[in-house]
Design a protein around this motif. Structure first.
Motif, mmCIF file in Angstrom:
data_model
loop_
_atom_site.group_PDB
_atom_site.id
_atom_site.type_symbol
_atom_site.label_atom_id
_atom_site.label_comp_id
_atom_site.label_asym_id
_atom_site.label_seq_id
_atom_site.Cartn_x
_atom_site.Cartn_y
_atom_site.Cartn_z
ATOM 1 N N ALA A 224 0.835 -1.193 0.000
ATOM 2 C CA ALA A 224 0.000 0.000 0.000
ATOM 3 C C ALA A 224 0.869 1.243 0.000
ATOM 4 O O ALA A 224 1.993 1.238 0.491
ATOM 5 N N ALA A 225 0.360 2.311 -0.582
ATOM 6 C CA ALA A 225 1.098 3.566 -0.598
ATOM 7 C C ALA A 225 1.085 4.217 0.779
ATOM 8 O O ALA A 225 1.993 4.944 1.136
ATOM 9 N N TRP A 226 0.032 3.958 1.575
ATOM 10 C CA TRP A 226 -0.064 4.527 2.911
ATOM 11 C C TRP A 226 -0.473 3.444 3.893
ATOM 12 O O TRP A 226 -1.204 2.520 3.536
ATOM 13 N N ALA A 227 -0.019 3.560 5.127
ATOM 14 C CA ALA A 227 -0.501 2.657 6.175
ATOM 15 C C ALA A 227 -1.762 3.265 6.781
ATOM 16 O O ALA A 227 -1.792 4.435 7.111
ATOM 17 N N ASP A 228 -2.802 2.475 6.905
ATOM 18 C CA ASP A 228 -4.037 2.932 7.520
ATOM 19 C C ASP A 228 -4.358 1.977 8.649
ATOM 20 O O ASP A 228 -4.970 0.932 8.448
ATOM 21 N N THR A 229 -3.911 2.302 9.870
ATOM 22 C CA THR A 229 -4.001 1.348 10.964
ATOM 23 C C THR A 229 -4.112 2.060 12.291
ATOM 24 O O THR A 229 -3.568 3.150 12.477
ATOM 25 N N THR A 230 -4.792 1.425 13.241
ATOM 26 C CA THR A 230 -4.842 1.942 14.604
ATOM 27 C C THR A 230 -3.883 1.191 15.504
ATOM 28 O O THR A 230 -3.823 1.428 16.704
ATOM 29 N N ALA A 231 -3.114 0.260 14.925
ATOM 30 C CA ALA A 231 -2.199 -0.560 15.718
ATOM 31 C C ALA A 231 -0.832 0.081 15.858
ATOM 32 O O ALA A 231 0.088 -0.515 16.388
ATOM 33 N N PRO B 18 7.045 -5.961 16.872
ATOM 34 C CA PRO B 18 7.110 -5.545 15.462
ATOM 35 C C PRO B 18 5.816 -4.895 14.992
ATOM 36 O O PRO B 18 5.847 -4.000 14.132
ATOM 37 N N ALA B 19 4.669 -5.321 15.534
ATOM 38 C CA ALA B 19 3.393 -4.729 15.152
ATOM 39 C C ALA B 19 3.266 -3.287 15.613
ATOM 40 O O ALA B 19 2.426 -2.540 15.104
ATOM 41 N N GLN B 20 4.113 -2.871 16.566
ATOM 42 C CA GLN B 20 4.111 -1.497 17.071
ATOM 43 C C GLN B 20 5.244 -0.669 16.473
ATOM 44 O O GLN B 20 5.536 0.409 16.969
ATOM 45 N N THR B 21 5.866 -1.188 15.444
ATOM 46 C CA THR B 21 7.073 -0.563 14.903
ATOM 47 C C THR B 21 6.896 -0.209 13.435
ATOM 48 O O THR B 21 6.442 -1.027 12.643
ATOM 49 N N MET B 22 7.288 1.001 13.087
ATOM 50 C CA MET B 22 7.285 1.462 11.695
ATOM 51 C C MET B 22 8.715 1.840 11.314
ATOM 52 O O MET B 22 9.411 2.518 12.073
ATOM 53 N N VAL B 23 9.171 1.377 10.166
ATOM 54 C CA VAL B 23 10.509 1.723 9.692
ATOM 55 C C VAL B 23 10.437 2.172 8.235
ATOM 56 O O VAL B 23 9.516 1.807 7.500
#
Length: 269
Positions: free
Chosen positions: A3-10, A211-216
């Motif tokens: 996806a071009a953008w992350a759309d998440t509440t996690a 890892p589910a709480q991590t963005m890189v």
């Protein structure tokens, strides 16, 4: 699915950002303030030395974890959290290899990166200008193998193609160490146990972050292992093709402030 953008509440508490921008965009500073307000840790993860990163982020460095030198040196508030020091014999072997390549006509130079400073032998302005771009603290020495410092990385600058000239010439080291193409003209040699991903996983364990709480964000080959450490892994749209294949998501390019725009979108700003 990419996806071009992350759309998440996690979205969680760690962001490790990587950018090849020559200048930190002005929009980063208010974004960092908002991340701090929300309890999100922003961690610059870079091939650059800690001293350079600390100066770049000096106004907001309190509490920030710096993953420097491709994960070989991790520092928070001036305190070393971890490091992975190269053996002196490896540094000497690399220096001899570079000197041999130069004698054969390869236009390149060596940067021995220690905890206190970087060290170079080549003194011409063309080379030193490239060194200054990344190593704000560097010293010209007669012999880089004789410096009194803990060496955590050896970087090689090739005025031609690092991926096609220097990296293949270092295959003897690849059996025991990471030989990483970190840019069009740069090759880094570090211990096999070290990479940005290993450093990030250590930070996750220490802080209790998943890892589910991590963005890189990644753009070059020295980012591959880090992408594997986060569920929200983004390749910049102008990234190396292998980085684009490895990441789960795609962000706008560095030239379009892709890191800032993606984080702002996820936070609803």
């Amino acid at each position: 699915m990419r996806a071009a953008w992350a759309d998440t509440t996690a979205f969680g508490r760690v962001i490790a950002a990587v950018s090849d921008a020559k200048r930190i965009p002005d929009g980063l500073w208010p974004l960092l303030a908002e991340l701090r307000r929300r309890g999100v840790l922003f961690s610059p993860a870079s091939g650059r030395p800690y001293i350079t990163l600390a100066r770049q982020f000096a106004e907001v460095a309190e509490g920030m974890v710096f993953i420097a030198e491709n994960g070989t040196y991790v520092v928070r508030d001036g305190v070393e959290l971890s490091s992975d020091v190269l053996d002196r014999s490896v540094v000497a072997d690399l220096a001899r290899t570079v000197r041999r390549l130069v004698a054969d006509g390869v236009d390149m130079g060596i940067v021995v990166s220690g905890k206190r400073s970087a060290y170079v032998e080549r003194t011409d302005e063309a080379f030193l200008a490239e060194v200054r771009e990344y190593y704000v603290e560097h010293r010209i020495v007669e012999d880089v193998t004789a410096v009194e410092d803990d060496v955590i990385k050896v970087a090689l600058f090739d005025f031609g193609s690092a991926e096609h000239t220097t990296a293949p010439a270092l295959q003897a080291f690849a059996a025991t160490h990471h030989v990483v193409v970190s840019g069009e003209h740069w090759v880094d040699v570090i211990n096999r146990s070290a990479n940005k991903g290993a450093a990030l996983r250590g930070l996750q364990r220490e802080l209790g972050i998943t890892p589910a709480q991590t963005m890189v964000f990644g753009d070059y080959l020295n980012d591959l292992e880090m992408l594997d450490a986060a569920d929200w892994s983004f390749a910049m749209s102008n990234a190396h093709p292998e980085v684009v294949r490895r990441a789960r998501h795609l962000a706008p390019s560095n030239n379009e402030n892709g890191v800032l725009r993606t984080i702002a979108h996820v936070l609803g700003l």
